[in-house]
Design a protein around this motif. Sequence first.
Motif, mmCIF file in Angstrom:
data_model
loop_
_atom_site.group_PDB
_atom_site.id
_atom_site.type_symbol
_atom_site.label_atom_id
_atom_site.label_comp_id
_atom_site.label_asym_id
_atom_site.label_seq_id
_atom_site.Cartn_x
_atom_site.Cartn_y
_atom_site.Cartn_z
ATOM 1 N N ALA A 97 5.948 3.872 6.557
ATOM 2 C CA ALA A 97 5.357 5.208 6.448
ATOM 3 C C ALA A 97 3.861 5.076 6.212
ATOM 4 C CB ALA A 97 6.006 5.977 5.304
ATOM 5 N N GLU A 98 3.114 6.007 6.771
ATOM 6 C CA GLU A 98 1.667 6.051 6.528
ATOM 7 C C GLU A 98 1.440 6.380 5.053
ATOM 8 O OE1 GLU A 98 -1.213 6.617 9.096
ATOM 9 O OE2 GLU A 98 0.072 5.219 10.180
ATOM 10 N N PRO A 99 0.326 5.916 4.465
ATOM 11 C CA PRO A 99 0.029 6.282 3.076
ATOM 12 C C PRO A 99 -0.144 7.793 2.934
ATOM 13 C CG PRO A 99 -1.421 4.524 3.848
ATOM 14 C CD PRO A 99 -0.687 5.016 5.037
ATOM 15 N N ALA A 104 4.646 6.432 -0.548
ATOM 16 C CA ALA A 104 5.313 7.084 0.586
ATOM 17 C C ALA A 104 6.774 6.653 0.688
ATOM 18 C CB ALA A 104 4.570 6.749 1.877
ATOM 19 N N LEU A 105 7.112 5.507 0.081
ATOM 20 C CA LEU A 105 8.464 4.943 0.189
ATOM 21 C C LEU A 105 8.892 4.373 -1.154
ATOM 22 C CD1 LEU A 105 7.920 2.703 3.356
ATOM 23 C CD2 LEU A 105 9.226 4.832 3.349
ATOM 24 N N THR A 106 10.193 4.226 -1.351
ATOM 25 C CA THR A 106 10.694 3.418 -2.468
ATOM 26 C C THR A 106 10.829 1.974 -1.977
ATOM 27 O OG1 THR A 106 13.007 3.726 -1.860
ATOM 28 C CG2 THR A 106 12.039 5.380 -3.337
ATOM 29 N N ALA A 107 10.985 1.060 -2.914
ATOM 30 C CA ALA A 107 11.160 -0.354 -2.544
ATOM 31 C C ALA A 107 12.416 -0.523 -1.685
ATOM 32 C CB ALA A 107 11.258 -1.208 -3.807
ATOM 33 N N GLY A 145 1.531 -1.049 5.853
ATOM 34 C CA GLY A 145 2.292 -2.094 5.163
ATOM 35 C C GLY A 145 3.385 -2.735 5.997
ATOM 36 N N SER A 146 3.339 -2.552 7.332
ATOM 37 C CA SER A 146 4.397 -3.115 8.191
ATOM 38 C C SER A 146 4.073 -4.537 8.637
ATOM 39 C CB SER A 146 4.600 -2.233 9.424
ATOM 40 O OG SER A 146 3.398 -2.149 10.176
ATOM 41 N N PRO A 189 0.784 -1.243 0.000
ATOM 42 C CA PRO A 189 0.000 0.000 0.000
ATOM 43 C C PRO A 189 0.812 1.287 0.000
ATOM 44 C CG PRO A 189 -0.052 -1.033 2.182
ATOM 45 C CD PRO A 189 0.652 -1.984 1.268
ATOM 46 N N THR A 190 2.068 1.244 0.472
ATOM 47 C CA THR A 190 2.824 2.500 0.585
ATOM 48 C C THR A 190 4.155 2.498 -0.161
ATOM 49 O OG1 THR A 190 3.902 1.775 2.629
ATOM 50 C CG2 THR A 190 1.835 2.991 2.864
ATOM 51 N N ALA A 191 4.736 1.337 -0.438
ATOM 52 C CA ALA A 191 6.059 1.274 -1.083
ATOM 53 C C ALA A 191 5.908 1.063 -2.586
ATOM 54 C CB ALA A 191 6.894 0.151 -0.469
#
Length: 488
Positions: free
Chosen positions: A383-385, A371-374, A186-187, A141-143
């Motif tokens: 990180a939160e979306p 919110a993040l790269t892979a 996504g954690s 969802p975020t990466a």
Amino acid sequence: MSFRVVRSSKFRHVYGQALKREQCYDNIRVSKSSWDATFCAVNPKFLAIIVESAGGGAFIVLPHNKVGRLAADHPLVGGHKGPVLDIAWCPHNDNVIASGSEDCVVKVWHIPDGGLIKTLTEPVVDLIYHQRRVGLVLWHPTALNVLLTAGSDNQVVIWNVGTGEALVKIDCHPDIVYSACFNWDGSQLLTTCKDKKIRIINPRTGEVESEAVCHEGSKATRAIFLRHGLVFTTGFSKMSERQYSLRTPDALNEPIVMVELDTSNGVMFPLYDPDTNLVYLCGKGDSVIRYFEITAEPPFVHYINTFQTPDPQRGIGMMPKRGCDVTSCEISRFYRLNNSGLCQVITMTVPRKSELFQEDLYPDTLGDSPALTAEEWVEGKDAEPILISLKDGYKPPESKATITVTKRNILDKGGAKTGKTQNATQVPDKTLQEFADEIRKLKAMIVKHENRIRALEAEVALSKANADEDGSGGDGLNAGHALGDDEV
């Protein structure tokens, strides 16, 4: 005198409405696979549906304005050697979709704006690891470019699509994985398995953080993470009654809520809207969509209503909130597949008189920016979306840059990056070559058919001539027979 206190909720009067047939999508040969998947994936640009396809597996991608009856020869996305089992749009790029198939391969595709003008057979990248069919694909969802796949080999793999590499291989399931869901940032990863257990897993290490028996029935179970950390599941009891439950992650084996719904045998898919905390239950073969509101006070899961349709559903897709119409107070939109080839569009609306933007119905929602790269995600960052406001409506951006896949060359000790990069400059030459090959094949086919037509015409003429000769001789013979009979 007794009276019932009615629970106060702005969603108490949510109602569903099916659009007219001419505003829906018709003549779609929906997949007849018995695999328990929704067969449908939607985003603000496109509608994708898994379809029946000769000699392999395919799905169809339609822009939302292409409503009405579909041509039988409409272009497909068709590079799989076996039936496609699951598809999922990338949440951070509306032109990118992943597909898993019975041929054990996961493919990632780039769909051009406006849809396809010819059948697409060349994916951006093939992800090859699974030994058995791949029935589940799910984006992080975020990466950016992080994709999860699960196969009938009981393996769960998390990929970096940007390099085509498997980042994590999770081997903690003794049987087929039925469903998977990431939590809000996504954690954590939530899975259900054929061994009837539900597991919360660390997706970076594959370590099982907690597990418990979910539903005691032997049929497929589904589970989703709700926005604030609770777990919602659907499944079957020992007596094959359909159930749903609500649980806390730290006490998975003790459900807060466990409700038996009915005795139907279709697997129920929970579709969740994190903005309104509504869960929609859509069963395979059902002709209803039930919807519930999840709240912090007992009984926690509040039944709101049921949307009734005249025919059973084969599959269903749910539009992300950014694709809903905020001017009509639409809070959800579903794309429902039935057995007659119709994809019916159903809108869920809160009745409001005011035409102003309703801030209480539309809090900031999931946007399409990662919110993040892979690489950051692999390093351990969460990180939160990134959320966006729908106050002025959502306008899908023009096609983002084509996803680039750079594979590392394992033969090069220096670790230089080479290989399969999907460049815009490579595409035209390749396309022209493909067109030339197709034209050559068509010409050869036409010549072959012309020769066959000539041969058949000659045969027909010869048969006709023989029939005429036989007919005149036969008439004289019949007359002779008639005369002989009279004399007798």
